[in-house]
Design a protein around this motif. Structure first.
Motif, PDB file in Angstrom:
ATOM      1  N   ASP A   1       0.835  -1.201   0.000  1.00 33.49           N
ATOM      2  CA  ASP A   1       0.000   0.000   0.000  1.00 33.49           C
ATOM      3  C   ASP A   1       0.866   1.245   0.000  1.00 33.49           C
ATOM      4  O   ASP A   1       0.639   2.170  -0.774  1.00 33.49           O
ATOM      5  N   TYR A   2       1.875   1.243   0.893  1.00 30.41           N
ATOM      6  CA  TYR A   2       2.745   2.406   1.025  1.00 30.41           C
ATOM      7  C   TYR A   2       4.210   1.982   0.975  1.00 30.41           C
ATOM      8  O   TYR A   2       4.595   0.974   1.565  1.00 30.41           O
ATOM      9  N   ILE A   3       5.007   2.784   0.274  1.00 30.49           N
ATOM     10  CA  ILE A   3       6.461   2.630   0.308  1.00 30.49           C
ATOM     11  C   ILE A   3       7.032   3.898   0.915  1.00 30.49           C
ATOM     12  O   ILE A   3       6.769   5.007   0.434  1.00 30.49           O
TER      13      ILE A   3
ATOM     14  N   VAL B   1       9.212   7.147  11.793  1.00 36.47           N
ATOM     15  CA  VAL B   1       7.924   7.470  12.421  1.00 36.47           C
ATOM     16  C   VAL B   1       6.776   7.080  11.500  1.00 36.47           C
ATOM     17  O   VAL B   1       5.812   6.418  11.913  1.00 36.47           O
ATOM     18  N   ILE B   2       6.864   7.480  10.233  1.00 39.91           N
ATOM     19  CA  ILE B   2       5.774   7.239   9.285  1.00 39.91           C
ATOM     20  C   ILE B   2       5.548   5.751   9.072  1.00 39.91           C
ATOM     21  O   ILE B   2       4.404   5.275   9.086  1.00 39.91           O
ATOM     22  N   ALA B   3       6.624   4.997   8.887  1.00 42.58           N
ATOM     23  CA  ALA B   3       6.471   3.554   8.681  1.00 42.58           C
ATOM     24  C   ALA B   3       5.821   2.886   9.886  1.00 42.58           C
ATOM     25  O   ALA B   3       4.949   2.021   9.742  1.00 42.58           O
ATOM     26  N   ALA B   4       6.241   3.298  11.078  1.00 40.85           N
ATOM     27  CA  ALA B   4       5.674   2.711  12.291  1.00 40.85           C
ATOM     28  C   ALA B   4       4.212   3.100  12.456  1.00 40.85           C
ATOM     29  O   ALA B   4       3.359   2.252  12.783  1.00 40.85           O
ATOM     30  N   ARG B   5       3.893   4.361  12.254  1.00 40.04           N
ATOM     31  CA  ARG B   5       2.515   4.821  12.454  1.00 40.04           C
ATOM     32  C   ARG B   5       1.559   4.239  11.423  1.00 40.04           C
ATOM     33  O   ARG B   5       0.437   3.834  11.753  1.00 40.04           O
TER      34      ARG B   5
ATOM     35  N   VAL C   1       3.121  -1.917   4.495  1.00 37.22           N
ATOM     36  CA  VAL C   1       4.114  -0.855   4.419  1.00 37.22           C
ATOM     37  C   VAL C   1       5.490  -1.442   4.158  1.00 37.22           C
ATOM     38  O   VAL C   1       5.903  -2.406   4.827  1.00 37.22           O
ATOM     39  N   LEU C   2       6.205  -0.860   3.205  1.00 35.26           N
ATOM     40  CA  LEU C   2       7.602  -1.213   2.943  1.00 35.26           C
ATOM     41  C   LEU C   2       8.469  -0.002   3.273  1.00 35.26           C
ATOM     42  O   LEU C   2       8.227   1.096   2.770  1.00 35.26           O
TER      43      LEU C   2
ATOM     44  N   ALA D   1      13.136   3.968  18.917  1.00 40.14           N
ATOM     45  CA  ALA D   1      11.882   4.411  19.518  1.00 40.14           C
ATOM     46  C   ALA D   1      10.645   3.924  18.764  1.00 40.14           C
ATOM     47  O   ALA D   1       9.636   3.575  19.391  1.00 40.14           O
ATOM     48  N   PHE D   2      10.712   3.897  17.431  1.00 37.49           N
ATOM     49  CA  PHE D   2       9.521   3.615  16.642  1.00 37.49           C
ATOM     50  C   PHE D   2       9.548   2.276  15.920  1.00 37.49           C
ATOM     51  O   PHE D   2       8.524   1.598  15.843  1.00 37.49           O
ATOM     52  N   LEU D   3      10.702   1.908  15.354  1.00 29.69           N
ATOM     53  CA  LEU D   3      10.730   0.703  14.527  1.00 29.69           C
ATOM     54  C   LEU D   3      10.825  -0.582  15.343  1.00 29.69           C
ATOM     55  O   LEU D   3      10.204  -1.592  14.989  1.00 29.69           O
ATOM     56  N   ILE D   4      11.604  -0.570  16.414  1.00 30.36           N
ATOM     57  CA  ILE D   4      11.720  -1.791  17.218  1.00 30.36           C
ATOM     58  C   ILE D   4      10.362  -2.209  17.789  1.00 30.36           C
ATOM     59  O   ILE D   4       9.992  -3.391  17.713  1.00 30.36           O
ATOM     60  N   PRO D   5       9.563  -1.282  18.335  1.00 33.74           N
ATOM     61  CA  PRO D   5       8.240  -1.710  18.793  1.00 33.74           C
ATOM     62  C   PRO D   5       7.336  -2.218  17.678  1.00 33.74           C
ATOM     63  O   PRO D   5       6.380  -2.961  17.942  1.00 33.74           O
TER      64      PRO D   5
END
Length: 622
Positions: A52-54, A64-68, A77-78, A250-254
């Protein structure tokens, strides 16, 4: 990563450092190797043909965007990142400089400057940019600074509708995980966000002098992210348990175990795929020696940063027509991509001695084993120092109206200088000629020294990013156009004068034996008034001859009104004239913020994520 490989990296990065120092660095790094998997998110080699999103770039906004976006389980998401995973050395705050020139740094330099950096190597300024999961949040100076509310109100007045302070403030709070209860209690902070922020975990006697000097210079010692910005700062940084807290951590590991999020490293995106109707439909990227294409159902979000985002847009046919035609690139949309380049301008080269203080680098070396034990067990001690930064201040020049609470000068107090490890920060890191090392810094080797690293916050000069060639592997041409507007020199001279006054006119610094270097910089000797006080002409010579950017470039994909010919993206961050394509990173900032840029760029990522979600109301319908 094997220990031998890590040793080779360290050897290359610090080739000018003594063998004893290299041994110490290896002692620091080896214990951290075993935590590397914890501090980097899981990645995949199994890439689907369509998402859907790259998201292009895993930096302050892209992570942030990839995680959210992947919070919605029905959305795929890629995240494509050109660099590798973060190296262990990026974890240690006091060793920030060693992350430069590593595999996590693009290693950019500006083109030779015409009016600034006159006495640096080839008149060029180093411009480190992060390359890896976390982007430049792997390399920067940690400081948590939002900027000034007037910055964002100015954005909206110029056409960036929906980006005033009242609009962006909730997004600063959303990401903030502040661990200092006293600061959280003032009502301007959040303790529950994913991005951990700590108050400084270690300091030298310089910090006490800094606190006392604030009142003597007519300023308050305060939380500059609180009610007001003007003043000397209670230092806070992006750290967690004394280690760097990057946006990857902060964002990707979770988010790493979400089946709808794929994270891919070592993948250089070389082109945005755009059809004849100006619809973006995917990207082309290079990985493992091969070119690949992957497609989208919804959008491509470019978050490569102020240098790489305009480069990718131009390589894809979006940019200034004449420039693209000169490079043999077919023009899809004629936009001012790469214009409006801004960075905070100042100098690192105003240094002092303080017999009653301590030098951070000397402290690191004085008790290597006990310092390391304290750091690894408690997250405190010299290794937790924010790269030697003890304090910061936001103050007014004589050109500024103090009643506005919109300071125009920023000062960093750093508990070291190039004398702390002569050669350590010379050619490899700051572009200092050996003649300068010999004449200015060698006489102070082994002494307790410190630096005022200062800048003018709202530069008038504007520069550019341009393609050197049409080859994606060739670095772009970065030209800050330093001091194109001579008013910038006046402001840099003003902040240097404030530095001198803080040291020479306050009892706080006199009590620790602080005084100016008596050695003089080559090319500026003729302007010295005497051996103890620097003349205005000498300070101006340092500003022009030893200019330094503060690693905060912004502006090259300017955001604003869609009918403004100087803008590249509209207030929804959509690239004008192209469907299914947004840019979200520091490049969209129309006018530079009054402070460090990580927090504002994280905010941009948070706000962009919500705008994308709002455009996809059916995102939870699988």
């Amino acid at each position: 990563m094997r220990i031998v490989e890590m040793g080779n990296i360290v050897g290359n990065v610090v080739s000018s450092v003594t063998s004893a120092t290299i041994t110490l660095l290896v002692r620091i790094i080896l214990p951290l190797i075993f935590t590397l998997a914890i501090n980097n998110p899981k990645t995949t080699k199994n890439i689907k043909s369509k998402y859907d999103y790259i998201v292009v770039g895993a930096g302050a906004a892209g992570s942030v965007i990839a995680a959210r976006l992947s919070e919605d389980r029905c959305v795929s998401v890629l995240l494509l990142e050109a660099g590798p995973k973060a190296l262990p050395i990026t974890e240690v705050p006091a060793l920030q400089f060693f992350s430069q020139n590593s595999p996590n740094d693009w290693g950019y330099k500006t083109v030779p400057q015409k009016r600034g950096a006159l006495f640096l190597h080839n008149r060029q300024m180093v411009t480190p940019r992060g390359k890896g999961l976390g982007g430049t949040t792997l390399l920067n100076y940690f400081l948590y600074v939002r900027g000034n509310r007037r910055d964002y109100d100015g954005w909206e007045k110029q056409g960036a509708t929906g980006w005033s302070w009242k609009d962006v403030y909730p997004y600063f709070l959303k990401s903030e995980g502040n661990t200092d209860p006293k600061i959280v209690a003032d009502g301007y902070h959040n303790a529950s966000g994913p991005l951990t922020i700590q108050s400084a975990q270690w300091s030298t006697p310089l910090m006490e002098a800094w606190k006392k000097a604030a009142a003597e210079r007519g300023y308050e010692y305060r939380d500059i992210n609180g009610e007001k910005q003007t003043g000397f700062h209670k230092l806070q940084g992006f750290t967690r348990n004394g280690q760097r807290c990057s946006t990857s951590k902060a964002f990707l590991i979770p988010a790493q175990d979400r089946p709808n999020l794929n994270i891919v490293t070592d993948s250089l995106v070389t082109k945005i795929l755009i059809d004849k109707n100006k619809n973006a439909y995917g990207v082309k990227f290079h990985k493992d020696g091969k070119d690949h294409e992957v497609f989208i159902n919804k959008e491509v979000i470019v978050s490569g940063g102020t240098i790489n985002s305009p480069q990718l847009l131009m390589l894809s046919g979006i940019g200034p027509r004449k420039h693209l035609e000169a490079k043999g690139i077919p023009v899809i949309e004629d936009l001012p991509v790469g214009d409006n380049y801004q960075d905070h301008v100042g100098t690192f080269f105003l240094n002092f001695e303080a017999t009653g203080s301590k030098d951070t680098l000397q402290q690191l070396l004085s008790k290597p084993i006990s310092n390391l034990v304290e750091y690894n067990t408690k997250g405190t001690g010299p290794y937790a120092s924010l790269n030697g930064i003890e304090g910061a201040a936001w103050v007014n020049s004589k050109f500024n109206d103090p009643s506005l609470d919109w300071p125009d000068l920023e000062i960093h107090l750093e508990a070291f200088s190039a004398s702390s490890g002569t050669g350590l920060m010379s050619g490899n890191f700051l572009g200092i000629p050996q003649k300068v090392i010999n004449q200015v810094y060698l006489p102070y080797k082994g002494k307790h020294t410190f630096t005022m690293f200062s800048c003018f916050l709202r530069p008038f000069s504007r520069g550019t990013v341009r393609l050197a060639t049409s080859n994606p592997n060739d670095y772009p041409l970065i030209d800050p156009n330093t001091f194109a507007n001579a008013s910038d020199i006046d402001r840099v001279q003003a902040v240097l004068q404030e530095n001198v006054d803080i040291v020479t006119k306050t009892n706080a610094f006199k009590e620790i034996g602080a005084k100016l270097f008596e050695t003089k910089f080559p090319g500026c000797e003729q302007f010295v008034a005497n051996s103890t006080y620097y003349s205005p002409e000498y300070l101006r010579c340092i500003a022009v001859g030893y200019t330094f950017n503060l690693y905060r470039p912004v502006g090259t994909c300017k955001m604003g009104s869609a009918d403004d010919k100087t803008t590249v993206v509209d207030p929804q961050l959509k690239v004008k004239g192209i469907r299914n394509l947004r840019v979200a990173d520091g490049s969209i900032i129309p006018n530079q913020v009054s402070g460090n840029t990580e927090a504002p760029i994280v905010m941009i990522g948070e706000k962009c994520s919500d705008m994308i979600k709002a455009d996809n109301p059916d995102r939870n319908n699988c």
